[in-house]
Design a protein around this motif. Structure first.
Motif, PDB file in Angstrom:
ATOM      1  N   PHE A 111       0.901  -1.062   0.102  1.00 23.15           N
ATOM      2  CA  PHE A 111       0.034  -0.023  -0.060  1.00 23.15           C
ATOM      3  C   PHE A 111       0.994   1.264  -0.017  1.00 23.15           C
ATOM      4  N   CYS A 112       0.365   2.219  -0.593  1.00 27.31           N
ATOM      5  CA  CYS A 112       1.003   3.655  -0.460  1.00 27.31           C
ATOM      6  C   CYS A 112      -0.156   4.743  -0.576  1.00 27.31           C
ATOM      7  N   GLY A 113       0.114   5.659   0.308  1.00 30.17           N
ATOM      8  CA  GLY A 113      -0.949   6.778   0.674  1.00 30.17           C
ATOM      9  C   GLY A 113      -0.336   7.953   1.471  1.00 30.17           C
ATOM     10  N   HIS A 114      -1.109   8.821   1.365  1.00 32.64           N
ATOM     11  CA  HIS A 114      -0.716  10.265   2.213  1.00 32.64           C
ATOM     12  C   HIS A 114      -1.028   9.699   3.594  1.00 32.64           C
ATOM     13  N   SER A 115      -0.300  10.464   4.432  1.00 33.18           N
ATOM     14  CA  SER A 115      -0.654  10.290   6.030  1.00 33.18           C
ATOM     15  C   SER A 115      -1.881  10.901   6.302  1.00 33.18           C
ATOM     16  N   GLN A 116      -2.411  11.887   5.659  1.00 32.49           N
ATOM     17  CA  GLN A 116      -3.652  12.425   5.833  1.00 32.49           C
ATOM     18  C   GLN A 116      -4.671  12.061   4.879  1.00 32.49           C
ATOM     19  N   VAL A 117      -5.886  11.401   5.348  1.00 35.23           N
ATOM     20  CA  VAL A 117      -6.953  11.025   4.502  1.00 35.23           C
ATOM     21  C   VAL A 117      -8.064  11.599   4.664  1.00 35.23           C
ATOM     22  N   ALA A 118      -8.597  12.294   3.574  1.00 34.26           N
ATOM     23  CA  ALA A 118      -9.982  12.619   3.516  1.00 34.26           C
ATOM     24  C   ALA A 118     -10.930  11.548   3.042  1.00 34.26           C
ATOM     25  N   ALA A 124      15.558   6.483   4.294  1.00 35.84           N
ATOM     26  CA  ALA A 124      15.305   5.113   4.835  1.00 35.84           C
ATOM     27  C   ALA A 124      13.742   4.891   4.406  1.00 35.84           C
ATOM     28  N   ILE A 125      12.946   5.820   4.595  1.00 35.20           N
ATOM     29  CA  ILE A 125      11.419   5.605   4.336  1.00 35.20           C
ATOM     30  C   ILE A 125      11.302   5.287   2.992  1.00 35.20           C
ATOM     31  N   SER A 126      11.646   6.292   2.061  1.00 36.96           N
ATOM     32  CA  SER A 126      11.594   6.214   0.578  1.00 36.96           C
ATOM     33  C   SER A 126      12.275   4.837  -0.061  1.00 36.96           C
ATOM     34  N   LYS A 127      13.393   4.338   0.513  1.00 41.09           N
ATOM     35  CA  LYS A 127      14.163   3.268  -0.006  1.00 41.09           C
ATOM     36  C   LYS A 127      13.171   2.021   0.385  1.00 41.09           C
ATOM     37  N   ARG A 128      12.611   2.197   1.795  1.00 43.19           N
ATOM     38  CA  ARG A 128      11.856   0.837   2.265  1.00 43.19           C
ATOM     39  C   ARG A 128      10.608   0.883   1.374  1.00 43.19           C
ATOM     40  N   ASN A 129      10.019   2.029   1.147  1.00 44.64           N
ATOM     41  CA  ASN A 129       8.913   2.045   0.105  1.00 44.64           C
ATOM     42  C   ASN A 129       9.070   1.422  -1.297  1.00 44.64           C
ATOM     43  N   GLU A 130      10.316   1.483  -1.619  1.00 38.83           N
ATOM     44  CA  GLU A 130      10.793   1.111  -3.126  1.00 38.83           C
ATOM     45  C   GLU A 130      10.885  -0.514  -2.804  1.00 38.83           C
ATOM     46  N   TRP A 131      11.420  -0.917  -1.780  1.00 40.59           N
ATOM     47  CA  TRP A 131      11.806  -2.276  -1.454  1.00 40.59           C
ATOM     48  C   TRP A 131      10.369  -3.035  -1.481  1.00 40.59           C
ATOM     49  N   VAL A 137      -1.736  -0.936  -3.943  1.00 38.08           N
ATOM     50  CA  VAL A 137      -3.016  -0.313  -3.698  1.00 38.08           C
ATOM     51  C   VAL A 137      -2.710   1.227  -3.117  1.00 38.08           C
ATOM     52  N   ALA A 138      -3.084   2.205  -3.966  1.00 42.56           N
ATOM     53  CA  ALA A 138      -2.467   3.474  -3.688  1.00 42.56           C
ATOM     54  C   ALA A 138      -3.840   4.552  -3.476  1.00 42.56           C
ATOM     55  N   TYR A 139      -3.490   5.454  -2.365  1.00 42.25           N
ATOM     56  CA  TYR A 139      -4.240   6.493  -2.209  1.00 42.25           C
ATOM     57  C   TYR A 139      -3.645   7.901  -2.407  1.00 42.25           C
ATOM     58  N   ILE A 140      -3.589   8.310  -3.514  1.00 40.30           N
ATOM     59  CA  ILE A 140      -2.598   9.736  -3.826  1.00 40.30           C
ATOM     60  C   ILE A 140      -3.612  10.593  -4.149  1.00 40.30           C
ATOM     61  N   GLN A 141      -3.550  11.833  -3.371  1.00 41.59           N
ATOM     62  CA  GLN A 141      -4.406  13.118  -3.344  1.00 41.59           C
ATOM     63  C   GLN A 141      -3.878  14.106  -4.343  1.00 41.59           C
ATOM     64  N   HIS A 142      -2.420  14.271  -4.255  1.00 38.11           N
ATOM     65  CA  HIS A 142      -1.701  15.147  -5.108  1.00 38.11           C
ATOM     66  C   HIS A 142      -0.104  14.467  -5.337  1.00 38.11           C
ATOM     67  N   ASN A 143       0.402  15.078  -6.651  1.00 37.18           N
ATOM     68  CA  ASN A 143       1.590  14.680  -7.318  1.00 37.18           C
ATOM     69  C   ASN A 143       2.860  14.964  -6.603  1.00 37.18           C
ATOM     70  N   TRP A 144       3.024  15.418  -5.415  1.00 36.59           N
ATOM     71  CA  TRP A 144       4.162  15.490  -4.539  1.00 36.59           C
ATOM     72  C   TRP A 144       4.119  14.663  -3.317  1.00 36.59           C
ATOM     73  N   GLY A 145       5.637  14.865  -2.678  1.00 39.02           N
ATOM     74  CA  GLY A 145       5.639  13.929  -1.526  1.00 39.02           C
ATOM     75  C   GLY A 145       5.993  12.363  -1.758  1.00 39.02           C
ATOM     76  N   GLY A 146       6.149  11.765  -0.498  1.00 44.93           N
ATOM     77  CA  GLY A 146       6.569  10.257  -0.432  1.00 44.93           C
ATOM     78  C   GLY A 146       5.825   9.456  -1.209  1.00 44.93           C
ATOM     79  N   ALA A 147       4.386   9.565  -0.958  1.00 47.36           N
ATOM     80  CA  ALA A 147       3.439   8.510  -1.462  1.00 47.36           C
ATOM     81  C   ALA A 147       3.360   8.696  -2.888  1.00 47.36           C
ATOM     82  N   ALA A 148       3.433   9.933  -3.466  1.00 48.29           N
ATOM     83  CA  ALA A 148       3.139  10.112  -4.865  1.00 48.29           C
ATOM     84  C   ALA A 148       4.773   9.354  -5.563  1.00 48.29           C
TER      85      ALA A 148
END
Length: 144
Positions: A5-12, A96-103, A112-123
């Motif tokens: 899963f990948c998604g932003h820390s805040q969820v609308a 570490a977090i971005s490399k963990r996410n890539e792993w 499964v992705a919840y992406i609201q905008h195209n910047w930041g770690g989740a994007a």
């Protein structure tokens, strides 16, 4: 089949996202998903972990793993079957977090992705999944 899963820390619209996650996880289990890699940071990661834990009530054969980016930090293990630390020993702490996410993406079949905008770690993680040609199930904030 392994899912991450990948998604932003805040969820609308958290209720709609939680319901969509439950439906998607159920469908993926029906298609053969049995391993779920979870990040454990932010609201979306917590919602995904809860949805997987709830699915375990009806599917005893699935397994959830918290993939940790830092070995020296305490984590809440109650939502997961186990935890693991990927090979990040040589990665500077700030990456570490971005490399963990890539792993996690590299070791999964589905993202499964919840992406609201195209910047930041989740994007950035979603873009990595696209480059790796992973199957992506996108939860759109406009459709929830």
């Amino acid at each position: 089949m392994t899912v991450t899963f990948c998604g932003h820390s805040q969820v609308a619209n958290a209720n709609a996202v939680a319901a969509a996650l439950a439906d998607i996880i159920e469908k993926l289990i029906d298609e053969g998903a049995d391993k779920f890699l979870l990040g454990g940071y932010g609201e979306f990661d917590t919602m995904a972990a809860i949805a997987v834990r709830n699915a375990k009530k009806n599917h005893s054969g699935i397994h959830s793993t918290l993939v940790i980016p830092y070995i020296d930090r305490d984590y809440e293990p109650a939502l997961y079957d186990n935890s693991m630390y990927p090979p990040l020993e040589t990665v500077p702490r700030r990456f570490a977090i971005s490399k963990r996410n890539e792993w996690m993406v590299s070791n999964s079949d589905v993202v499964v992705a919840y992406i609201q905008h195209n910047w930041g770690g989740a994007a950035a993680t979603l873009k990595y999944a696209e480059r790796k040609k992973k199957q992506i199930i996108a939860l759109s904030c406009t459709s929830l």
